[in-house]
Motif scaffolding. Sequence first.
Motif, PDB file in Angstrom:
ATOM      1  N   GLU A 103       0.718  -1.077  -0.032  1.00 52.26           N
ATOM      2  CA  GLU A 103      -0.097   0.048  -0.020  1.00 52.26           C
ATOM      3  C   GLU A 103       0.946   1.386  -0.022  1.00 52.26           C
ATOM      4  OE1 GLU A 103      -3.399   1.047   2.755  1.00 52.26           O
ATOM      5  OE2 GLU A 103      -1.643   1.393   3.597  1.00 52.26           O
ATOM      6  N   VAL A 104       0.425   2.272  -0.718  1.00 50.10           N
ATOM      7  CA  VAL A 104       1.287   3.558  -0.579  1.00 50.10           C
ATOM      8  C   VAL A 104       0.305   4.408   0.107  1.00 50.10           C
ATOM      9  CG1 VAL A 104       1.937   5.692  -2.087  1.00 50.10           C
ATOM     10  CG2 VAL A 104       2.074   3.433  -2.952  1.00 50.10           C
ATOM     11  N   LEU A 105       1.119   5.094   0.824  1.00 47.10           N
ATOM     12  CA  LEU A 105       0.660   6.121   2.051  1.00 47.10           C
ATOM     13  C   LEU A 105       1.406   7.398   1.395  1.00 47.10           C
ATOM     14  CD1 LEU A 105      -1.123   7.401   4.371  1.00 47.10           C
ATOM     15  CD2 LEU A 105       0.694   6.673   5.725  1.00 47.10           C
ATOM     16  N   ALA A 106       0.510   8.481   0.505  1.00 46.68           N
ATOM     17  CA  ALA A 106       1.345   9.813   0.168  1.00 46.68           C
ATOM     18  C   ALA A 106       0.998  10.687   1.552  1.00 46.68           C
ATOM     19  CB  ALA A 106       0.685  10.143  -0.871  1.00 46.68           C
ATOM     20  N   VAL A 107       1.958  11.277   2.087  1.00 43.97           N
ATOM     21  CA  VAL A 107       1.713  12.193   3.107  1.00 43.97           C
ATOM     22  C   VAL A 107       2.398  13.453   2.764  1.00 43.97           C
ATOM     23  CG1 VAL A 107       2.371  12.570   5.465  1.00 43.97           C
ATOM     24  CG2 VAL A 107       2.138  10.363   4.798  1.00 43.97           C
ATOM     25  N   LEU A 108       1.518  14.644   2.923  1.00 44.70           N
ATOM     26  CA  LEU A 108       1.911  16.068   2.683  1.00 44.70           C
ATOM     27  C   LEU A 108       1.872  16.671   3.841  1.00 44.70           C
ATOM     28  CD1 LEU A 108       1.368  18.586  -0.104  1.00 44.70           C
ATOM     29  CD2 LEU A 108       0.721  19.111   2.199  1.00 44.70           C
ATOM     30  N   CYS A 109       2.914  17.011   4.528  1.00 44.69           N
ATOM     31  CA  CYS A 109       3.023  17.830   5.864  1.00 44.69           C
ATOM     32  C   CYS A 109       2.964  19.256   5.635  1.00 44.69           C
ATOM     33  CB  CYS A 109       4.406  17.349   6.407  1.00 44.69           C
ATOM     34  SG  CYS A 109       4.944  15.578   6.450  1.00 44.69           S
ATOM     35  N   TRP A 110       2.437  20.053   6.598  1.00 43.76           N
ATOM     36  CA  TRP A 110       2.124  21.351   6.567  1.00 43.76           C
ATOM     37  C   TRP A 110       2.082  21.830   8.144  1.00 43.76           C
ATOM     38  CZ3 TRP A 110      -2.328  23.573   8.938  1.00 43.76           C
ATOM     39  CH2 TRP A 110      -3.313  22.685   9.377  1.00 43.76           C
ATOM     40  N   VAL A 111       2.351  23.144   7.996  1.00 46.48           N
ATOM     41  CA  VAL A 111       2.501  24.015   9.197  1.00 46.48           C
ATOM     42  C   VAL A 111       1.449  25.121   9.097  1.00 46.48           C
ATOM     43  CG1 VAL A 111       4.592  23.005  10.122  1.00 46.48           C
ATOM     44  CG2 VAL A 111       4.531  25.115   8.822  1.00 46.48           C
ATOM     45  N   PRO A 112       0.985  25.583  10.182  1.00 45.26           N
ATOM     46  CA  PRO A 112       0.123  26.707  10.015  1.00 45.26           C
ATOM     47  C   PRO A 112       0.953  28.033   9.561  1.00 45.26           C
ATOM     48  CG  PRO A 112      -0.115  25.874  12.171  1.00 45.26           C
ATOM     49  CD  PRO A 112       0.906  25.074  11.635  1.00 45.26           C
ATOM     50  N   LEU A 113       0.295  29.043   8.950  1.00 44.77           N
ATOM     51  CA  LEU A 113       0.997  30.483   8.481  1.00 44.77           C
ATOM     52  C   LEU A 113       1.553  30.833   9.605  1.00 44.77           C
ATOM     53  CD1 LEU A 113       1.120  32.305   6.055  1.00 44.77           C
ATOM     54  CD2 LEU A 113      -0.910  33.275   6.938  1.00 44.77           C
ATOM     55  N   GLY A 114       2.925  30.966   9.764  1.00 47.88           N
ATOM     56  CA  GLY A 114       3.488  31.549  10.726  1.00 47.88           C
ATOM     57  C   GLY A 114       4.316  31.011  11.641  1.00 47.88           C
ATOM     58  N   ASP A 115       4.151  29.272  11.212  1.00 47.96           N
ATOM     59  CA  ASP A 115       4.817  28.193  11.791  1.00 47.96           C
ATOM     60  C   ASP A 115       3.994  27.888  13.303  1.00 47.96           C
ATOM     61  OD1 ASP A 115       6.447  26.145  12.097  1.00 47.96           O
ATOM     62  OD2 ASP A 115       8.353  27.451  11.906  1.00 47.96           O
ATOM     63  N   GLU A 116       4.409  26.764  13.556  1.00 51.18           N
ATOM     64  CA  GLU A 116       3.549  26.241  14.818  1.00 51.18           C
ATOM     65  C   GLU A 116       3.879  27.335  16.038  1.00 51.18           C
ATOM     66  OE1 GLU A 116       1.569  23.960  15.467  1.00 51.18           O
ATOM     67  OE2 GLU A 116       1.699  23.029  13.446  1.00 51.18           O
ATOM     68  N   LEU A 117       5.052  27.826  16.177  1.00 53.39           N
ATOM     69  CA  LEU A 117       5.431  28.902  17.179  1.00 53.39           C
ATOM     70  C   LEU A 117       4.263  30.085  17.115  1.00 53.39           C
ATOM     71  CD1 LEU A 117       6.836  29.368  19.922  1.00 53.39           C
ATOM     72  CD2 LEU A 117       8.604  30.419  18.540  1.00 53.39           C
ATOM     73  N   GLY A 118       4.514  30.637  16.174  1.00 51.73           N
ATOM     74  CA  GLY A 118       3.658  31.716  15.748  1.00 51.73           C
ATOM     75  C   GLY A 118       2.056  31.634  16.023  1.00 51.73           C
ATOM     76  N   TYR A 119       1.626  30.292  15.715  1.00 49.79           N
ATOM     77  CA  TYR A 119       0.217  29.849  16.016  1.00 49.79           C
ATOM     78  C   TYR A 119      -0.186  29.920  17.357  1.00 49.79           C
ATOM     79  CZ  TYR A 119      -4.235  27.908  15.736  1.00 49.79           C
ATOM     80  OH  TYR A 119      -5.521  27.365  16.183  1.00 49.79           O
ATOM     81  N   ARG A 120       0.798  29.330  18.133  1.00 50.39           N
ATOM     82  CA  ARG A 120       0.533  29.029  19.741  1.00 50.39           C
ATOM     83  C   ARG A 120       0.590  30.296  20.321  1.00 50.39           C
ATOM     84  NH1 ARG A 120       5.161  25.185  20.278  1.00 50.39           N
ATOM     85  NH2 ARG A 120       4.625  23.553  18.724  1.00 50.39           N
ATOM     86  N   ARG A 121       1.278  31.409  19.724  1.00 49.10           N
ATOM     87  CA  ARG A 121       1.462  32.521  20.477  1.00 49.10           C
ATOM     88  C   ARG A 121      -0.076  33.368  20.205  1.00 49.10           C
ATOM     89  NH1 ARG A 121       6.917  35.029  18.965  1.00 49.10           N
ATOM     90  NH2 ARG A 121       8.140  33.865  20.585  1.00 49.10           N
ATOM     91  N   THR A 122      -0.663  33.080  18.981  1.00 46.49           N
ATOM     92  CA  THR A 122      -2.259  34.067  18.501  1.00 46.49           C
ATOM     93  C   THR A 122      -2.854  32.779  17.867  1.00 46.49           C
ATOM     94  OG1 THR A 122      -0.659  35.680  18.120  1.00 46.49           O
ATOM     95  CG2 THR A 122      -3.209  36.071  17.527  1.00 46.49           C
ATOM     96  N   PRO A 123      -3.416  31.892  18.562  1.00 48.09           N
ATOM     97  CA  PRO A 123      -4.428  30.774  18.098  1.00 48.09           C
ATOM     98  C   PRO A 123      -5.588  31.454  17.330  1.00 48.09           C
ATOM     99  CG  PRO A 123      -4.010  30.351  20.645  1.00 48.09           C
ATOM    100  CD  PRO A 123      -3.470  31.746  20.146  1.00 48.09           C
ATOM    101  N   CYS A 124      -5.783  31.067  16.259  1.00 47.72           N
ATOM    102  CA  CYS A 124      -6.898  31.280  15.403  1.00 47.72           C
ATOM    103  C   CYS A 124      -7.363  30.215  14.569  1.00 47.72           C
ATOM    104  CB  CYS A 124      -6.331  32.554  14.279  1.00 47.72           C
ATOM    105  SG  CYS A 124      -7.311  33.149  13.231  1.00 47.72           S
ATOM    106  N   PRO A 125      -8.634  29.383  14.762  1.00 44.08           N
ATOM    107  CA  PRO A 125      -8.922  28.208  14.317  1.00 44.08           C
ATOM    108  C   PRO A 125      -9.092  28.435  12.755  1.00 44.08           C
ATOM    109  CG  PRO A 125      -9.969  28.422  16.232  1.00 44.08           C
ATOM    110  CD  PRO A 125      -9.228  29.738  15.954  1.00 44.08           C
ATOM    111  N   PRO A 126      -9.687  29.270  12.240  1.00 41.69           N
ATOM    112  CA  PRO A 126      -9.762  29.643  10.559  1.00 41.69           C
ATOM    113  C   PRO A 126      -8.397  29.629  10.008  1.00 41.69           C
ATOM    114  CG  PRO A 126     -11.124  31.420  11.901  1.00 41.69           C
ATOM    115  CD  PRO A 126     -10.370  30.687  12.670  1.00 41.69           C
ATOM    116  N   VAL A 127      -7.391  29.956  10.674  1.00 41.26           N
ATOM    117  CA  VAL A 127      -5.924  29.580  10.038  1.00 41.26           C
ATOM    118  C   VAL A 127      -5.857  28.219   9.835  1.00 41.26           C
ATOM    119  CG1 VAL A 127      -3.484  30.080  10.582  1.00 41.26           C
ATOM    120  CG2 VAL A 127      -4.966  32.204  10.789  1.00 41.26           C
TER     121      VAL A 127
END
Length: 178
Positions: free
Chosen positions: A41-65
């Motif tokens: 089986e092939v599992l194709a994985v695309l990794c992504w991080v929120p705009l501004g990276d994880e650290l930026g997101y943790r500082r200012t959480p915004c679910p729509p982002v």
Amino acid sequence: MVDNADSGADGRRIVVGVSGSLGSLAALHHAATEARRTDAEVLAVLCWVPLGDELGYRRTPCPPVITAGRDAAVVRLRQALDEAFARRYAGLRLRCQAVRGDTGHTLVRCADRPGDLLVLGAGRERGRLARLVHPSVSAYCVRHAACPVLTVPHPPLQRDLEALERGGHGLRAAAAGN
């Protein structure tokens, strides 16, 4: 997301990192060829991080982002699969996931079964400073994965494009040799 197979726990699985780059498309083709050969089986994985990276997101959480980031990753994964296979997945057990997280760490976490094979594009060659600032995903995976890791070399078209970006010196030398 495309999901043409169930994830049999005892079957062989090939996890492939997909970004949409030519190198990742070459890795996807290699993974598909190997999967057809070994009935994996092939599992194709695309990794992504929120705009501004994880650290930026943790500082200012915004679910729509997060929603927008995930949706964009799913679209990018679909586009990569369409470019790689032209919507022809016949004979291929294929599952796809857009997974939130740092690429190297996330791919190693996804390729966690004893029989897994992790397939990656080799990535582009970079200078020493660039490697320090942005470490190689393939090098990280080779060091940390619990399964075999296969890095697929750049396709010739990608090498030509990179030579053009560097000023075309590699292309001129190749043309002079012909």
